[in-house]
Design an enzyme around this catalytic site. Structure first.
Site, mmCIF file in Angstrom:
data_model
loop_
_atom_site.group_PDB
_atom_site.id
_atom_site.type_symbol
_atom_site.label_atom_id
_atom_site.label_comp_id
_atom_site.label_asym_id
_atom_site.label_seq_id
_atom_site.Cartn_x
_atom_site.Cartn_y
_atom_site.Cartn_z
ATOM 1 N N HIS A 89 0.942 -1.361 0.091
ATOM 2 C CA HIS A 89 -0.054 0.024 -0.028
ATOM 3 C C HIS A 89 0.951 1.277 -0.044
ATOM 4 O O HIS A 89 2.042 1.157 0.551
ATOM 5 C CB HIS A 89 -1.099 0.252 1.253
ATOM 6 C CG HIS A 89 -0.227 -0.289 2.540
ATOM 7 N ND1 HIS A 89 0.281 -1.214 3.090
ATOM 8 C CD2 HIS A 89 -0.028 1.042 3.334
ATOM 9 C CE1 HIS A 89 0.766 -1.200 4.305
ATOM 10 N NE2 HIS A 89 0.886 0.205 4.455
ATOM 11 N N HIS A 118 0.853 5.322 1.183
ATOM 12 C CA HIS A 118 0.406 6.188 1.766
ATOM 13 C C HIS A 118 0.337 7.794 1.140
ATOM 14 O O HIS A 118 1.294 8.086 0.470
ATOM 15 C CB HIS A 118 1.139 6.534 3.221
ATOM 16 C CG HIS A 118 1.109 5.442 4.098
ATOM 17 N ND1 HIS A 118 0.262 5.423 5.323
ATOM 18 C CD2 HIS A 118 1.832 4.384 4.152
ATOM 19 C CE1 HIS A 118 0.439 4.265 5.925
ATOM 20 N NE2 HIS A 118 1.471 3.648 5.298
#
Ligand code: 5GP
Ligand code: ZN
Length: 136
Positions: free
Chosen positions: A106, A108
């Protein structure tokens, strides 16, 4: 979440991708989704998450790089507009030692405003510039 091997059934982001855990979804394409981080560092702090389970960026096929960058740009621009921000930090924590808690790749996106007081990292330096220059 502690370390160790996490399979797709137990992975929290896989559960979000499958719709088994709710999220504030802000983006969706063939390979990525984005949603607001539950513990935000700034207003609009969001995560771009691959729909397939890859542990870190190193496990994700490079062929998805272009689409990931497209998602970063779209989501980043959107978050700037929606939060009256002026820019954003882009962070990928790879491995526990780098602060990765959720072992599903992922990115940010942390929207930033002048004087917002957000601190990214611990501000530590490896060595002073002069020492590095002297050692070079
Ligand atoms: P990491 O340190 O692994 O890069 O960051 C994981 C991020 O995922 C953290 O910022 C944390 O707040 C966020 N997070 C963990 N669990 C959930 C969840 O169930 N929902 C949402 N929206 N964010 C989560
Ligand atoms: Zn997963």
């Amino acid at each position: 979440m502690a370390g160790g091997i996490i399979n797709m059934e137990d992975c929290i982001f896989c559960k979000i991708v499958r719709g088994e855990i709710p999220c504030k979804n802000i983006y969706d394409d063939d390979n990525f989704i984005a949603f607001l981080d539950v513990n935000p560092k700034s207003e609009g702090h969001s995560l771009i998450v691959s729909k397939k389970h890859y542990k870190t960026l190193l496990d994700m096929p490079s062929s998805l790089g272009g689409e990931l960058l497209d998602a970063v740009k779209k989501v980043g621009l959107d978050l700037i507009k929606e939060n009256n921000a002026e820019g954003f930090n882009l962070i990928v924590n790879n491995g526990e030692v780098a602060g990765q808690i959720v072992h599903h790749v992922h990115v940010h996106i942390i929207p930033r405003k002048k004087g917002d007081g957000v601190i990214i990292g611990d501000g530590k330096k490896l060595k002073d510039r002069e020492v590095l220059d002297a050692n070079a």
